[in-house]
Write a protein that holds these residues in place. Structure first.
Motif, PDB file in Angstrom:
ATOM      1  N   ILE A 192       0.859  -1.173   0.000  1.00  0.00           N
ATOM      2  CA  ILE A 192       0.000   0.000   0.000  1.00  0.00           C
ATOM      3  C   ILE A 192       0.901   1.229   0.000  1.00  0.00           C
ATOM      4  O   ILE A 192       1.828   1.319   0.806  1.00  0.00           O
ATOM      5  CB  ILE A 192      -0.914   0.003   1.241  1.00  0.00           C
ATOM      6  CG1 ILE A 192      -1.891  -1.165   1.179  1.00  0.00           C
ATOM      7  CG2 ILE A 192      -1.665   1.327   1.366  1.00  0.00           C
ATOM      8  CD1 ILE A 192      -2.625  -1.418   2.475  1.00  0.00           C
ATOM      9  N   GLY A 193       0.635   2.161  -0.915  1.00  0.00           N
ATOM     10  CA  GLY A 193       1.442   3.362  -0.982  1.00  0.00           C
ATOM     11  C   GLY A 193       0.583   4.585  -1.194  1.00  0.00           C
ATOM     12  O   GLY A 193      -0.650   4.509  -1.249  1.00  0.00           O
ATOM     13  N   SER A 194       1.236   5.728  -1.336  1.00  0.00           N
ATOM     14  CA  SER A 194       0.527   6.979  -1.594  1.00  0.00           C
ATOM     15  C   SER A 194       0.872   7.545  -2.958  1.00  0.00           C
ATOM     16  O   SER A 194       0.603   8.704  -3.244  1.00  0.00           O
ATOM     17  CB  SER A 194       0.862   8.013  -0.510  1.00  0.00           C
ATOM     18  OG  SER A 194       2.261   8.271  -0.484  1.00  0.00           O
ATOM     19  N   GLY A 195       1.471   6.708  -3.826  1.00  0.00           N
ATOM     20  CA  GLY A 195       1.857   7.151  -5.159  1.00  0.00           C
ATOM     21  C   GLY A 195       0.705   7.099  -6.148  1.00  0.00           C
ATOM     22  O   GLY A 195      -0.426   6.774  -5.796  1.00  0.00           O
ATOM     23  N   PRO A 196       0.967   7.383  -7.405  1.00  0.00           N
ATOM     24  CA  PRO A 196      -0.095   7.483  -8.411  1.00  0.00           C
ATOM     25  C   PRO A 196      -0.689   6.145  -8.832  1.00  0.00           C
ATOM     26  O   PRO A 196      -1.740   6.120  -9.467  1.00  0.00           O
ATOM     27  CB  PRO A 196       0.594   8.162  -9.587  1.00  0.00           C
ATOM     28  CG  PRO A 196       2.041   7.879  -9.410  1.00  0.00           C
ATOM     29  CD  PRO A 196       2.273   7.827  -7.935  1.00  0.00           C
ATOM     30  N   PHE A 197      -0.039   5.020  -8.490  1.00  0.00           N
ATOM     31  CA  PHE A 197      -0.539   3.712  -8.902  1.00  0.00           C
ATOM     32  C   PHE A 197      -0.602   2.755  -7.716  1.00  0.00           C
ATOM     33  O   PHE A 197       0.092   2.940  -6.708  1.00  0.00           O
ATOM     34  CB  PHE A 197       0.346   3.113 -10.001  1.00  0.00           C
ATOM     35  CG  PHE A 197       0.333   3.890 -11.288  1.00  0.00           C
ATOM     36  CD1 PHE A 197      -0.636   3.654 -12.253  1.00  0.00           C
ATOM     37  CD2 PHE A 197       1.294   4.863 -11.530  1.00  0.00           C
ATOM     38  CE1 PHE A 197      -0.654   4.379 -13.434  1.00  0.00           C
ATOM     39  CE2 PHE A 197       1.288   5.599 -12.711  1.00  0.00           C
ATOM     40  CZ  PHE A 197       0.314   5.355 -13.668  1.00  0.00           C
ATOM     41  N   VAL A 198      -1.433   1.743  -7.862  1.00  0.00           N
ATOM     42  CA  VAL A 198      -1.536   0.671  -6.867  1.00  0.00           C
ATOM     43  C   VAL A 198      -1.189  -0.654  -7.547  1.00  0.00           C
ATOM     44  O   VAL A 198      -1.366  -0.816  -8.758  1.00  0.00           O
ATOM     45  CB  VAL A 198      -2.945   0.600  -6.245  1.00  0.00           C
ATOM     46  CG1 VAL A 198      -3.255   1.865  -5.476  1.00  0.00           C
ATOM     47  CG2 VAL A 198      -4.008   0.333  -7.309  1.00  0.00           C
ATOM     48  N   PRO A 212      -4.370   2.770 -11.655  1.00  0.00           N
ATOM     49  CA  PRO A 212      -4.346   4.108 -11.065  1.00  0.00           C
ATOM     50  C   PRO A 212      -4.850   4.096  -9.618  1.00  0.00           C
ATOM     51  O   PRO A 212      -5.764   3.340  -9.269  1.00  0.00           O
ATOM     52  CB  PRO A 212      -5.288   4.918 -11.961  1.00  0.00           C
ATOM     53  CG  PRO A 212      -5.344   4.170 -13.241  1.00  0.00           C
ATOM     54  CD  PRO A 212      -5.205   2.718 -12.874  1.00  0.00           C
ATOM     55  N   ASN A 213      -4.241   4.928  -8.815  1.00  0.00           N
ATOM     56  CA  ASN A 213      -4.683   5.145  -7.439  1.00  0.00           C
ATOM     57  C   ASN A 213      -5.715   6.272  -7.462  1.00  0.00           C
ATOM     58  O   ASN A 213      -5.361   7.431  -7.673  1.00  0.00           O
ATOM     59  CB  ASN A 213      -3.493   5.523  -6.561  1.00  0.00           C
ATOM     60  CG  ASN A 213      -3.892   5.895  -5.145  1.00  0.00           C
ATOM     61  OD1 ASN A 213      -5.053   5.766  -4.752  1.00  0.00           O
ATOM     62  ND2 ASN A 213      -2.921   6.365  -4.368  1.00  0.00           N
ATOM     63  N   PRO A 214      -7.008   5.974  -7.279  1.00  0.00           N
ATOM     64  CA  PRO A 214      -8.036   7.006  -7.400  1.00  0.00           C
ATOM     65  C   PRO A 214      -7.919   8.100  -6.349  1.00  0.00           C
ATOM     66  O   PRO A 214      -8.444   9.202  -6.529  1.00  0.00           O
ATOM     67  CB  PRO A 214      -9.348   6.230  -7.246  1.00  0.00           C
ATOM     68  CG  PRO A 214      -8.974   4.971  -6.525  1.00  0.00           C
ATOM     69  CD  PRO A 214      -7.581   4.654  -6.962  1.00  0.00           C
ATOM     70  N   GLY A 219      -4.102  14.046  -8.220  1.00  0.00           N
ATOM     71  CA  GLY A 219      -5.037  13.732  -9.301  1.00  0.00           C
ATOM     72  C   GLY A 219      -4.791  12.346  -9.850  1.00  0.00           C
ATOM     73  O   GLY A 219      -3.648  11.927 -10.039  1.00  0.00           O
ATOM     74  N   GLU A 220      -5.854  11.625 -10.122  1.00  0.00           N
ATOM     75  CA  GLU A 220      -5.733  10.250 -10.592  1.00  0.00           C
ATOM     76  C   GLU A 220      -4.960  10.172 -11.901  1.00  0.00           C
ATOM     77  O   GLU A 220      -5.128  10.996 -12.798  1.00  0.00           O
ATOM     78  CB  GLU A 220      -7.127   9.643 -10.777  1.00  0.00           C
ATOM     79  CG  GLU A 220      -7.106   8.165 -11.129  1.00  0.00           C
ATOM     80  CD  GLU A 220      -8.492   7.553 -11.165  1.00  0.00           C
ATOM     81  OE1 GLU A 220      -8.613   6.386 -11.585  1.00  0.00           O
ATOM     82  OE2 GLU A 220      -9.455   8.251 -10.775  1.00  0.00           O
ATOM     83  N   ALA A 221      -4.074   9.174 -11.989  1.00  0.00           N
ATOM     84  CA  ALA A 221      -3.280   8.966 -13.204  1.00  0.00           C
ATOM     85  C   ALA A 221      -4.196   8.777 -14.409  1.00  0.00           C
ATOM     86  O   ALA A 221      -5.321   8.281 -14.303  1.00  0.00           O
ATOM     87  CB  ALA A 221      -2.371   7.754 -13.037  1.00  0.00           C
ATOM     88  N   THR A 222      -3.704   9.168 -15.577  1.00  0.00           N
ATOM     89  CA  THR A 222      -4.503   9.137 -16.798  1.00  0.00           C
ATOM     90  C   THR A 222      -4.714   7.725 -17.326  1.00  0.00           C
ATOM     91  O   THR A 222      -5.779   7.397 -17.841  1.00  0.00           O
ATOM     92  CB  THR A 222      -3.811   9.991 -17.872  1.00  0.00           C
ATOM     93  OG1 THR A 222      -3.531  11.274 -17.333  1.00  0.00           O
ATOM     94  CG2 THR A 222      -4.688  10.140 -19.098  1.00  0.00           C
ATOM     95  N   LEU A 223      -3.722   6.871 -17.197  1.00  0.00           N
ATOM     96  CA  LEU A 223      -3.786   5.523 -17.760  1.00  0.00           C
ATOM     97  C   LEU A 223      -4.859   4.665 -17.096  1.00  0.00           C
ATOM     98  O   LEU A 223      -5.207   4.865 -15.926  1.00  0.00           O
ATOM     99  CB  LEU A 223      -2.429   4.832 -17.588  1.00  0.00           C
ATOM    100  CG  LEU A 223      -1.265   5.367 -18.421  1.00  0.00           C
ATOM    101  CD1 LEU A 223       0.047   4.791 -17.906  1.00  0.00           C
ATOM    102  CD2 LEU A 223      -1.467   5.034 -19.895  1.00  0.00           C
ATOM    103  N   ASP A 224      -5.352   3.700 -17.851  1.00  0.00           N
ATOM    104  CA  ASP A 224      -6.227   2.676 -17.276  1.00  0.00           C
ATOM    105  C   ASP A 224      -5.404   1.608 -16.559  1.00  0.00           C
ATOM    106  O   ASP A 224      -5.831   1.053 -15.539  1.00  0.00           O
ATOM    107  CB  ASP A 224      -7.073   2.013 -18.366  1.00  0.00           C
ATOM    108  CG  ASP A 224      -8.041   2.992 -19.013  1.00  0.00           C
ATOM    109  OD1 ASP A 224      -8.573   3.861 -18.292  1.00  0.00           O
ATOM    110  OD2 ASP A 224      -8.247   2.895 -20.241  1.00  0.00           O
TER     111      ASP A 224
END
Length: 509
Positions: A192-198, A212-214, A219-224
């Motif tokens: 578990i992190g606080s970065g842009p992805f999970v 993406p980490n909502p 702001g949520e990353a653009t990629l799916d």
């Protein structure tokens, strides 16, 4: 435009700026909506870097491994991000300020940042993460000898050094914050992190699948989806890029760059980097204890011809252990190729030609370079055994000094020589089997002053010692080549080979 200060990394290597330690810094511009990539949104991105991701723990023995650092930038958050020599922007940290002598650094955390499970990121998490780094005694811990950390409140973190440390920001830019639960066994298989992805799934050395980490603070990353693949064979990686199996790669051999450039579906770009091809020689190996022997081996290799043949696009002969974009760079007199003089020097030093020098490396794209060096040394009767190792084994043996020569590309985190020379070349670090108390004193003084001119002078003295003692061979400064397919938008190359992907999108291709 979204506030992503790390974007200036692609041009930061061009000039050396003043070390900013005298005043507080901040980066509190409001973030704009996610997905600003020129109209493209979403998409599935597949990435294959040159080094496999074997471990997701940014605090452990692999903390400074390029694969681990790459993954950490996607999953976790840094306190600050380096944008150039002496230049930093906040990520988890909103402001920071050193004491008058730069021995105490106080950080105020950005409000409202959460881990991907919804729990807040607090100063206690920062303290726990730092203490875990220090307890693990991995490569990153070598930057922070004697440091203590405290959390006066849940938004304030105070780092205290036993001596002034003007280079602290550069060092801490390699540090990632994890939840307190990171100490639990198995945490980094599904962290578990606080970065842009999970993390969706992770197979060490093979595939890291991210979503993406909502709740990402910026702001949520653009990629799916974002997938990191391990494709160690260079030819297979290049084929995967050209066929579309992979969308982005970097660290390609020079002989592949021209071929990729001719493909209209691929963009190729080289950027200056803080990287130096570095060949340490283990001074604790009996055959390599004498500096005269180490220098003779260096003199026996025609690096200029090797670079011209293998790295015409990305290589420049080096004249320092750290590259020109790094604060502390000081050019030295190049070691000229002279095999006859090298042989005579080895004879005079009583070198035992029955010795077999074990030379370890881990990246497949180094093979031709290794073969060329082995051939040159064989010309003067020196036998070298190349040992290509899996990345995890390479790192384990590197720290255990289970090698005679070691090949890797070394950079300077934060564009500061302290994170290279000050971390790796001290007696306490014991990374090269080399110990020089005079060098230790110079490096300590360089890290303790906030006077930029004085730091540069001290690093020049340190570099002269390292160069003349031939602690290693330093053949080449490196430009970092990147390649990405048409349809990938918002991707920006960075000098350190650890790109970010939260503002990237993939359109129809």
């Amino acid at each position: 435009m979204r506030m992503r200060t790390r974007r200036s990394l692609s041009t930061a290597a061009g000039a050396v700026a003043l070390l900013m330690v005298a005043a507080a810094c901040s980066s509190d511009d409001p973030a704009s909506p996610a997905g600003e990539t020129g109209g493209a949104t979403g998409g599935d991105l597949t990435v294959a870097g040159p080094i496999p991701i074997e471990n997701l723990d940014p605090h452990g023995p692999a903390s400074m491994d390029a694969g681990t650092q790459l993954a950490a930038r996607a999953i976790f958050s840094q306190l600050v991000v380096s944008t150039g020599p002496g230049e930093f922007e906040g990520e988890l940290a909103e402001t920071w300020e050193p004491s008058a002598d730069a021995s105490v650094w106080t950080f105020t955390l950005r409000a409202g940042v959460e881990f991907s499970d919804g729990t807040p990121v607090t100063a206690t998490d920062v303290v726990t993460s730092f203490e875990r780094v220090m307890a693990g005694e991995g490569p990153l811990a070598g930057n922070f000898g004697g440091y203590t950390v405290a959390a006066p409140d849940e938004s304030t973190v105070v780092f205290t050094s036993p001596t002034p440390d003007a280079a602290f920001l550069g060092k801490i830019s390699s540090f990632f914050v994890t939840p307190q639960a990171a100490a639990q066994e198995g945490f980094f298989q599904d962290p578990i992190g606080s970065g842009p992805f999970v993390v969706e799934s992770f197979e060490p050395g093979a595939t890291l699948q991210l979503a993406p980490n909502p709740g990402y603070w910026d702001g949520e990353a653009t990629l799916d989806s974002l997938e990191f693949q391990s494709i160690p064979e260079v030819a297979a990686r290049m084929t995967a890029l050209q066929t579309g199996e992979v969308d982005v790669t970097w660290g390609m051999p020079d002989d592949q760059i021209t071929q990729l450039t001719s493909d209209s579906n691929i963009t190729v770009e080289n950027v200056p980097s803080p990287g130096v091809i570095t060949m340490w020689m283990n001074a604790s190996t009996p055959a390599l204890q004498d500096p005269a022997v180490r220098r003779a081996l260096w003199q026996a290799v025609d690096f200029e011809s090797i670079i011209a043949s293998l790295y015409p696009e990305t290589g420049t002969p080096a004249d320092s252990p750290v590259s020109p974009p790094v604060l502390g760079y000081a050019p030295q007199e190049p070691v000229e190729y002279d095999p006859d003089a090298a042989k005579a020097a080895l004879d005079a030093a009583g070198f035992d030609y029955n010795t077999v020098i074990r030379w370890q490396f881990s990246q497949a794209n180094f093979r031709n370079f290794v073969d060329a060096v082995v051939s040159d040394l064989a010309e003067i009767g020196v036998t070298v055994e190349p040992l290509e190792k899996e990345q995890a084994v390479f790192l384990e043996d590197l720290l255990a000094l289970e090698w005679d020569m070691n090949l890797q590309q070394l950079g300077s985190q934060g564009f500061d020589a302290a994170t290279n020379l000050g971390r790796l070349y001290t007696c306490a670090a014991n990374r090269i089997g080399y110990c020089n108390e005079e060098l230790d004193q110079i490096l300590a003084e360089a890290g303790a002053t906030s006077d930029k001119a004085q730091r540069e002078d001290l690093y020049a003295q340190a570099i002269e010692i390292i160069w003349n003692d031939a602690v290693g061979m330093y053949p080449m400064f490196v430009e970092q080549p990147y390649a990405w397919r048409t349809g990938v938008e918002g991707f920006e190359p960075v000098p350190d080979g650890l790109p970010y992907f939260d503002e990237v999108a993939v359109s129809g291709d």
